[in-house]
Design a protein around this motif. Structure first.
Motif, PDB file in Angstrom:
ATOM      1  N   PHE A 167      34.072  52.204  34.632  1.00  0.00           N
ATOM      2  CA  PHE A 167      34.196  52.625  36.028  1.00  0.00           C
ATOM      3  C   PHE A 167      33.911  54.111  36.250  1.00  0.00           C
ATOM      4  O   PHE A 167      33.690  54.529  37.387  1.00  0.00           O
ATOM      5  CB  PHE A 167      35.612  52.324  36.542  1.00  0.00           C
ATOM      6  N   ALA A 168      33.916  54.921  35.204  1.00  0.00           N
ATOM      7  CA  ALA A 168      33.750  56.368  35.360  1.00  0.00           C
ATOM      8  C   ALA A 168      32.368  56.800  34.901  1.00  0.00           C
ATOM      9  O   ALA A 168      31.941  56.495  33.784  1.00  0.00           O
ATOM     10  CB  ALA A 168      34.819  57.110  34.566  1.00  0.00           C
ATOM     11  N   SER A 169      31.653  57.519  35.758  1.00  0.00           N
ATOM     12  CA  SER A 169      30.343  58.046  35.389  1.00  0.00           C
ATOM     13  C   SER A 169      30.461  59.085  34.280  1.00  0.00           C
ATOM     14  O   SER A 169      31.469  59.808  34.196  1.00  0.00           O
ATOM     15  CB  SER A 169      29.688  58.686  36.611  1.00  0.00           C
ATOM     16  N   PRO A 170      29.455  59.192  33.446  1.00  0.00           N
ATOM     17  CA  PRO A 170      29.443  60.273  32.454  1.00  0.00           C
ATOM     18  C   PRO A 170      29.477  61.634  33.153  1.00  0.00           C
ATOM     19  O   PRO A 170      28.859  61.825  34.204  1.00  0.00           O
ATOM     20  CB  PRO A 170      28.115  60.073  31.723  1.00  0.00           C
ATOM     21  N   SER A 171      30.189  62.566  32.568  1.00  0.00           N
ATOM     22  CA  SER A 171      30.265  63.915  33.118  1.00  0.00           C
ATOM     23  C   SER A 171      30.155  64.929  31.985  1.00  0.00           C
ATOM     24  O   SER A 171      30.491  64.635  30.829  1.00  0.00           O
ATOM     25  CB  SER A 171      31.562  64.123  33.901  1.00  0.00           C
ATOM     26  N   TYR A 172      29.718  66.118  32.333  1.00  0.00           N
ATOM     27  CA  TYR A 172      29.510  67.171  31.343  1.00  0.00           C
ATOM     28  C   TYR A 172      30.804  67.494  30.599  1.00  0.00           C
ATOM     29  O   TYR A 172      31.865  67.636  31.198  1.00  0.00           O
ATOM     30  CB  TYR A 172      28.987  68.423  32.042  1.00  0.00           C
ATOM     31  N   ASN A 222      25.114  56.069  31.287  1.00  0.00           N
ATOM     32  CA  ASN A 222      25.729  55.483  30.105  1.00  0.00           C
ATOM     33  C   ASN A 222      25.186  54.070  29.943  1.00  0.00           C
ATOM     34  O   ASN A 222      24.504  53.545  30.844  1.00  0.00           O
ATOM     35  CB  ASN A 222      27.260  55.544  30.148  1.00  0.00           C
ATOM     36  N   THR A 223      25.464  53.431  28.835  1.00  0.00           N
ATOM     37  CA  THR A 223      24.864  52.114  28.578  1.00  0.00           C
ATOM     38  C   THR A 223      25.409  51.041  29.520  1.00  0.00           C
ATOM     39  O   THR A 223      24.837  49.951  29.603  1.00  0.00           O
ATOM     40  CB  THR A 223      25.085  51.675  27.120  1.00  0.00           C
ATOM     41  N   GLU A 224      26.496  51.350  30.225  1.00  0.00           N
ATOM     42  CA  GLU A 224      27.025  50.410  31.211  1.00  0.00           C
ATOM     43  C   GLU A 224      26.339  50.558  32.572  1.00  0.00           C
ATOM     44  O   GLU A 224      26.633  49.817  33.507  1.00  0.00           O
ATOM     45  CB  GLU A 224      28.540  50.620  31.379  1.00  0.00           C
ATOM     46  N   GLY A 225      25.414  51.515  32.673  1.00  0.00           N
ATOM     47  CA  GLY A 225      24.617  51.652  33.882  1.00  0.00           C
ATOM     48  C   GLY A 225      25.156  52.604  34.919  1.00  0.00           C
ATOM     49  O   GLY A 225      24.636  52.659  36.043  1.00  0.00           O
ATOM     50  N   LEU A 226      26.172  53.399  34.590  1.00  0.00           N
ATOM     51  CA  LEU A 226      26.709  54.364  35.540  1.00  0.00           C
ATOM     52  C   LEU A 226      26.006  55.712  35.358  1.00  0.00           C
ATOM     53  O   LEU A 226      25.881  56.213  34.233  1.00  0.00           O
ATOM     54  CB  LEU A 226      28.214  54.526  35.350  1.00  0.00           C
TER      55      LEU A 226
END
Length: 470
Positions: A372-377, A456-460
Motif C-alpha cells: 500500500f505504500a509507494s517507495p520513497s527516498y 516497486n515490483t507491486e506496481g506502486l
C-alpha cells in the motif's frame, strides 16, 4: 417604507414558529442513510424548546432520550451493531418521525478540490477513463451516496443543501465523485458490507477555506474576514467552506476520510504540510471519533501555464509527503505515473481509487499481504562519479515499464542539474552523467510535469524527491 421594523417582525414570527415546530433533522440524517458499524454515532436535530426526545433503534429496540436545549437543539449518541440492515429508527417528541431503509456498514468522507469533485461523467470536454463501463456496473443498493452541494458562508451552519442519500446506480453515480465512488465500490466488494460515502468537494479551492478559525490561529498570514464584512464571499476565503460544507456534517459517524487537494496551494507550499496537520487534527477533534484514517492523494503532474506559479508543484508535493510524518494514521497515494501534460484533471481516477483502497484495506481493515505504500527516498551514497540511491517500501525490489529511466537528474558542486543515466541495481538506483564529475545531489520527478517510470515490483510508483535543499 419602514423595512427594518417589518424585517424584525418577520424574524420574530419565524422564531415563534420554530419554537413550536416538530422535529427537524439535518439533511444528512434521513431515510436510506448508512451508519458506521460497531460504533457510537451521533443523531441530532431541533424540536420544540424543552421537549423530550426519544429514539428507538430498530436493530435492538433500545431506547435513548434527552431534552432539547434553550436553542431547541438536541443530540444523542446511539450504539450500532455489526453491518446489516435495512433497519428503521423512530425519533419522537410525542409525535414520531420514522427513518427507513437504514443500513449499517462502513462510512467514509471524501473531500478536496476539483480532482475529488470530478464526477464519473467527467467535466466538459474532460472525460473520466472508462466512465460508461463504470456506470454500466454501478447498480448496487449496498452502496449509498450523499453529496453536499457547493456553498460558502462566514459563519458555521447547522445544515447544508445536499443531494440526499441515494442507492448507487448509473444516474446517481454519474454525478458523484469518480474517486469517492470507485473507492467505495472496492471496499463494498472486498468487505462485503454496506458502504456509505459522503462527498464534500469544491473545485479550485485552497485548504484554508476547509479549515475552521481555531485551526488557523497559528498561521498569522491567513486573514479571516469578519462576519460583519459586507464584501462578497469568495470560495477561497478562509473558513467559508468549512462553515458551509463540513460543519453541517461534523460528527456524523465515519470510519475515515480521503482527501484530494493541493493544486490551489502551490504558492504557499512551504506551510502546506502544517496546514494539513492542523486541518486533520481539528476535524478529528470536532468529530470526536478518535484518530480515524486520513488518506490523501499527492497532486498529479501537469504543465502549469500561469507564469507566476510555474515550477511550484514539486514543492507542494514535497510538503504533502512531509505531512505523512506529521499526521498520525495517514497515508499518501502517489500519482506521478498517471498525470496528463495538458489537463490538470487526469482521466484515470480508477488507479487513484485503487491506491486509496489499498491503504484502507491494509491499514484500517487489516488485510494482510497488500502492498500500500509507494517507495520513497531513504538515503544516497556517492561512489566516484555516480550516486547510489536507496528506497523504503521496496521489499521485493524495483521495476520500470520504460526502456530507460528518464526522470532522474544529477548535480555537482555547481548546483546545475543534468538529465541522468539511471539503472536499477538491487533495491536502489545507480545514477550518473558524464558531465558531472563530483556529484552532490540527485532529484527524481521534481518537475511540474514528468512521467514517473520507477515502481516497486507491486506496481506502486516512487514518490518524487530531491536530496538537495537549495
Amino acid at each position: 417604507m419602514r423595512i427594518k421594523p417589518l424585517l424584525f417582525c418577520l424574524l420574530a414570527l419565524a422564531g415563534v414558529l420554530f419554537v413550536n415546530a416538530r422535529i427537524v433533522l439535518p439533511s444528512i440524517i434521513s431515510s436510506n442513510m448508512v451508519l458506521q458499524q460497531n460504533a457510537r454515532v451521533a443523531l441530532w436535530g431541533k424540536a420544540k424548546r424543552g421537549s423530550k426526545i426519544s429514539i428507538i433503534t430498530g436493530w435492538n429496540r433500545k431506547s435513548y432520550s434527552t431534552t432539547t436545549l434553550q436553542d431547541s437543539s438536541w443530540k444523542l449518541m446511539v450504539e450500532t451493531p455489526a453491518a446489516g440492515g435495512p433497519y428503521e429508527i423512530s425519533i419522537s417528541d410525542g409525535e414520531a418521525v420514522t427513518l427507513k431503509n437504514i443500513l449499517i456498514g462502513e462510512v467514509w468522507l471524501c473531500s478536496g478540490q476539483s480532482n475529488m469533485e470530478m464526477p464519473v461523467k467527467g467535466f466538459g470536454n474532460q472525460p473520466i477513463l472508462h466512465s460508461n463501463d463504470i456506470l454500466v456496473d454501478a447498480e448496487n443498493p449496498q452502496i449509498r451516496l450523499f453529496r453536499v452541494e457547493k456553498a460558502m458562508t462566514r459563519t458555521p451552519q447547522p445544515d447544508c443543501k445536499a443531494t440526499p442519500w441515494e442507492d448507487a446506480n448509473a444516474q446517481s453515480v454519474k454525478e458523484f465523485s469518480a474517486v469517492g465512488y470507485q473507492f467505495a465500490k472496492i471496499l463494498q466488494e472486498k468487505l462485503k458490507v454496506p458502504v456509505g460515502v459522503i462527498m464534500s468537494a469544491y473545485g479550485g479551492t485552497k485548504i484554508e477555506a476547509w479549515m475552521d478559525a481555531q485551526s488557523l490561529k497559528t498561521f498569522p498570514g491567513t486573514k479571516i474576514i469578519p462576519v460583519s464584512d459586507t464584501a462578497a464571499i469568495i470560495k477561497n476565503d478562509a473558513t467559508v467552506l468549512y462553515n458551509a460544507m463540513i460543519h453541517p456534517i461534523e460528527g456524523y459517524g465515519i470510519n475515515g476520510a480521503i482527501w484530494y487537494q493541493g493544486e490551489s496551494n502551490r504558492s504557499n507550499a512551504k506551510e502546506y504540510d502544517r496546514l494539513m496537520q492542523e486541518m486533520v487534527a481539528s476535524w478529528r477533534k470536532l468529530w470526536q471519533m478518535g484518530d480515524w484514517p486520513f488518506y490523501y492523494v499527492q497532486i498529479a503532474p501537469y504543465v502549469y501555464t500561469e507564469r507566476d506559479v510555474r515550477g511550484l508543484a514539486p514543492a507542494l508535493r514535497e510538503a504533502q509527503e512531509k505531512a505523512l510524518s506529521l499526521i498520525p494514521n495517514s497515508g499518501m497515494v502517489v500519482t506521478m505515473d498517471i498525470g496528463m501534460e495538458k489537463t490538470i484533471h487526469p482521466p484515470d481516477k480508477s488507479t487513484v481509487s485503487r491506491r486509496l483502497a489499498y491503504l484502507a484495506l491494509a491499514n484500517r481493515y487489516g488485510k494482510k499481504g497488500i502492498s500500500f505504500a509507494s517507495p520513497s527516498y531513504k538515503s544516497m551514497r556517492v561512489t566516484d562519479t555516480a550516486v547510489y540511491v536507496n528506497f523504503q517500501n521496496t521489499p521485493n525490489g524495483l521495476m520500470t515499464t520504460a526502456t530507460a529511466l528518464s526522470a532522474f537528474e544529477i548535480a555537482g558542486e555547481d548546483r546545475i542539474f543534468y538529465p541522468a543515466k539511471a539503472k536499477i541495481s538491487g533495491n536502489g538506483v545507480m545514477i550518473e552523467n558524464g558531465a558531472v564529475k563530483k556529484p552532490v545531489a540527485v532529484r527524481y520527478g521534481f518537475k511540474d510535469f514528468i512521467t514517473g517510470d520507477l515502481f516497486n515490483t507491486e506496481g506502486l510508483p516512487v514518490a518524487p524527491f530531491r536530496t538537495d535543499q537549495w
